[in-house]
Design an enzyme around this catalytic site. Structure first.
Site, PDB file in Angstrom:
ATOM      1  N   GLU A 193      21.112 -26.587 -54.966  1.00 56.83           N
ATOM      2  CA  GLU A 193      22.420 -26.225 -54.430  1.00 56.83           C
ATOM      3  C   GLU A 193      23.261 -27.414 -53.972  1.00 56.83           C
ATOM      4  O   GLU A 193      24.491 -27.327 -53.991  1.00 56.83           O
ATOM      5  CB  GLU A 193      22.236 -25.242 -53.249  1.00 56.83           C
ATOM      6  CG  GLU A 193      21.658 -23.892 -53.642  1.00 56.83           C
ATOM      7  CD  GLU A 193      22.564 -23.127 -54.594  1.00 56.83           C
ATOM      8  OE1 GLU A 193      23.806 -23.203 -54.424  1.00 56.83           O
ATOM      9  OE2 GLU A 193      22.037 -22.479 -55.512  1.00 56.83           O
ATOM     10  N   SER A 473      -0.265  32.153 -29.434  1.00 55.07           N
ATOM     11  CA  SER A 473      -1.363  32.111 -28.461  1.00 55.07           C
ATOM     12  C   SER A 473      -1.597  30.742 -27.850  1.00 55.07           C
ATOM     13  O   SER A 473      -2.471  30.606 -26.989  1.00 55.07           O
ATOM     14  CB  SER A 473      -2.663  32.600 -29.129  1.00 55.07           C
ATOM     15  OG  SER A 473      -2.555  33.957 -29.482  1.00 55.07           O
TER      16      SER A 473
END
Length: 788
Positions: A193, A473
């Site tokens: 780069e 229950s």
């Protein structure tokens, strides 16, 4: 002196426009306009300079909070297989190798050698360690340091990163310091780069001219002339618009950045800022996160070929995405590698070795953000429950949670596989059944797993937290606990009438509940009424106690949702989420001590300082002696009642306590159960509220059993609190008995409540003599009766 002629004035020299030597009018404005423009430019540069410095020196990035699972702790005697350890290492990104390099492991027979990674935990920094772990079939039997052969009592791996919480936008990054970045990365990045990064002052005119010439010759853009500093400015400060104004701003700001800051500071910022991909709504920024996202490894552990792949992606993260376009990524990687070789930064051997390596990219996370969306939703809730809002605005926090990935995986697998099997066996449409599960550690209240549905990776409706369903229950233990807290009135063998009951409402309607088997069972001892989930006995008991008193017990157990005080609530016409049910049973499993369920262990700031949390109070919600009696009865639910199907596959020595739950029309199937180290609640139903055809024991219980079978648990060894006495009794008569007597049951009683009278069989020889009964004479009389 010569005299002037009247009527004549001296001649002036003409300028180019024939108007004499007077300056032209436009020249009068040049200087002031130049000054004004210079001042405006200077002001604009000052404005840019202020922006550059403020953002670069302040908070450069809104770093998301990192959320971690609980770390896997290793210790001798632990129920853990070699396969489970290897799977955890692979999930953490460890690579097969020699087991000596950090982040690598080696498998030799039943031994695993590994080198752990350093990590900052909530209780301090932990260094890397080389350890060796030996297994038998299902247990870790030996743990030692690899170098010294010294036995270890405990070692822990770094925790899995399970998600991120974003402060505002969806940018994500793992910040790295320049001295933490491998040299191979900085060398490769600058070679590709910006080769003259350490020579220019932010802008490289020669590079720009070279790029222009190359692009003109190619007839298209083939080369960029931006320096690394300009790229940083573009990503950090500016938009992506292609205008002359933006390019001028970019150049000026690059010069300003280089003027104020060192090359190393700029390079470090670039390494953390550069955009390297997209994960759904999340943007991947910086090489630190990209290493984890693409390769599942810390940046420091990347190989040369992987470094080249990431650097190659800088040119076009989407175009060179190694998951979507692997061939492009390989071609670009190889070009980067050849460039390194041409610049003599690597030799031919390194080049060929890197060429031959595969991309090595890990599969992406299906959710895009986290593999555990249901658990992450709970984490977000509890952050705002337990911590101050101002503290949570801190960026870069570390959130250490209670999630156990092994338990979570077992719960997800058990739910999906069992529901698939039920649908096949019953000829149901595939996918019609849904479910949820919550798993905790009873002693601590830590939540180990949350499954919000069969598609556990889907961040949709979280049934574990948000499905408010009738619990059937599952409410019954609260009724029986209310009774057992009154030992002068009720014990485990108090007879209850399981006979029809009818209640008439003010509007004339009649409520006549029935048992599941549509039978009544006469007079039954209290513990058997609970074990067999007899509705008629339970309703009669609840009405005797008072519905308001029962709901008071439910609230004490940790349920804060408002419930209607109707008699039907005694049979579960109360709607709760699986998480709320878990809180209720957590108190029961923890001996009557209530503490809020928690998904968060600790929160650290970016600087490693713990956040101050609201205190988590532990309160005694119920009498420990009464809870002990209830827990014993819940064990009988599993050993001889509605939960006995568990022991068809699990060992009875586990001593499991639990309760099934079924709602009207078989719409909801529930099971809540606990062992010595696990509490789990499972719900199975349909999102359209249709009938599943499943009871608690034929649906949710089977999921629960499969899950426990996959994880391995400790047996439940109930420890009697003070004030408990164990005696043998005949359950139906309620009289004292002996072990040798038929149907005798060993049951606990609160002091002063045990039966005093003995059954005929229970009377010992000593007691018989005390009561005037002569065993010898009784035997003679018996023989006489036989022979007569």
């Amino acid at each position: 002196m010569a005299s002037k002629k009247p009527g004549h004035s001296p001649k002036r020299k003409k300028n180019g426009n024939g108007r004499g030597d007077t300056p032209p009018r436009w020249r009068r404005f040049v200087a002031p306009v130049t000054v004004a423009l210079s001042l405006m430019l200077a002001a604009y540069v000052v404005h840019l300079d202020i922006n550059v410095r403020q953002q670069f020196e302040g908070k450069r990035w809104a770093v998301p909070a990192s959320v971690y699972a609980r770390p896997l702790e290793l210790y001798p005697g632990q129920r853990l297989t070699r396969r489970q350890l290897v799977e955890e290492l692979q999930a953490l990104g460890y690579q097969r190798g020699d087991g000596r390099e950090i982040g690598s492991y080696r498998v030799e027979g039943r031994r695993v050698a590994l080198a752990t990674r350093p990590f900052r935990f909530w209780d301090g920094q932990e260094s890397s360690r080389r350890i060796e772990v030996d297994f038998d079939d299902s247990t870790l039997i030996r743990l030692r340091e690899a170098d010294s052969d010294r036995p270890l009592t405990l070692a822990r791996l770094e925790p899995r990163l399970i998600g991120k919480i974003y402060p505002s936008h969806r940018e994500d990054r793992i910040l790295v310091r320049l001295d933490e970045v491998p040299q191979a990365l900085t060398t490769t990045l600058l070679a590709i780069e910006d080769r003259r990064f350490y020579e220019h002052h932010g802008v490289a005119p020669r590079s720009i001219l070279r790029a222009i010439w190359a692009n003109l010759r190619a007839g298209r853009t083939v080369q960029g002339g931006s320096t690394l500093t300009q790229q940083l400015v573009k990503n950090f400060y500016l938009t992506n618009e292609r205008t002359l104004r933006r390019k001028l701003n970019e150049a000026i700001m690059a010069l300003l950045l280089e003027y104020h800051y060192s090359k190393d500071e700029i390079l470090e910022a670039y390494l953390n800022e550069i955009y390297l991909g997209q994960d759904g709504q999340r943007s991947i920024h910086g090489f630190g996160l990209a290493a984890r996202f693409y390769f599942g490894r810390p940046l420091q552990e990347l190989r040369l070929s992987q470094v080249a792949t990431l650097v190659g992606m800088v040119k076009g993260p989407s175009y060179y995405d190694p998951r979507r376009h692997p061939q492009r990524a390989i071609a670009r990687r190889n070009l980067v590698l050849r460039t390194l070789a041409q610049q003599r930064l690597i030799d031919e051997t390194q080049l060929q070795a890197a060429f031959e390596e595969p991309l090595g990219v890990i599969p992406g996370t299906p959710s895009g953000i986290t593999r555990y969306p249901a658990f992450m939703e709970l984490v977000r809730r509890q952050l705002y429950r337990d911590y101050r809002d101002d503290d949570l605005r801190s960026e870069g926090m570390q959130i250490f949670t209670t999630l156990d990935p092994l338990t979570q995986a077992a719960a997800e697998q058990a739910l999906d596989e069992r529901l698939n099997a039920i649908e096949r066996e019953r000829g149901m449409e595939s996918g019609v059944l849904e479910g949820a599960a919550v798993v905790t550690e009873p002693a601590s209240g830590e939540i180990l797993a949350v499954v919000g549905g069969r598609q556990a990776r889907f961040a949709g409706f979280n049934r574990a937290l948000n499905a408010i369903r009738p619990i059937g229950s599952l409410i019954k233990p609260a009724i029986y606990l209310t009774a057992l807290e009154q030992p002068e009135r009720f014990t485990l063998v108090t007879p209850l009438k399981d006979e029809p009951v009818a209640l008439r409402w003010p509007n004339g309607d009649t409520w006549s509940p029935q048992n599941y088997d549509h039978q009544s069972h006469g007079e039954v001892p209290l513990y058997l009424a609970l074990a067999h989930s007899y509705n008629l006995a339970t309703v009669r008991l609840g009405l005797q106690l008072g519905v308001d008193n029962v709901l008071s017990t439910v609230r004490k157990l940790g349920v804060y949702r408002s419930l209607n005080e109707y008699p039907s609530v005694l049979l579960g016409a109360a709607e709760l989420s699986p998480l709320e049910v878990t809180q209720m049973y957590q108190t029961i499993a923890n001996g009557g001590f209530r503490s809020p369920l928690r998904a968060i262990r600790e929160v650290l700031t970016a600087e490693g300082e713990p956040l101050q949390r609201y205190p988590l109070d532990i309160e005694q919600a119920a009498d420990p002696a009464a809870v002990y009696l209830l827990d014993r009865a819940l064990q009988m639910v599993v050993s001889e009642g509605t939960g006995r199907a568990l022991y068809r596959r699990l060992s009875p020595t586990l001593g499991i306590a639990g309760k099934t739950g079924t709602t009207d029309g078989l719409r909801d199937s529930w099971f809540a159960g606990f062992t010595g180290d696990r509490l789990a609640v499972v719900w199975v139903g349909r999102d359209d509220n249709g009938s599943t055809g499943l009871s608690g024991s034929s649906g949710a219980l089977l999921v629960w059993r499969d899950m426990i079978e996959k994880t391995g648990v400790q047996p439940l060894m109930l420890v009697a609190p003070e004030g408990i006495r164990q005696v043998w009794v005949e359950p139906y008569s309620g009289l004292r008995s002996r072990e040798e007597c038929p149907d005798a049951v060993w049951l606990p009683f609160i002091d002063g409540s045990a039966p005093a009278d003995f059954s005929e069989c229970g009377i010992s020889g000593h007691d018989r003599e005390k009561r005037g009964i002569n065993p010898l004479q009784q035997g003679i009389d018996l023989l006489k009766g036989i022979f007569q």
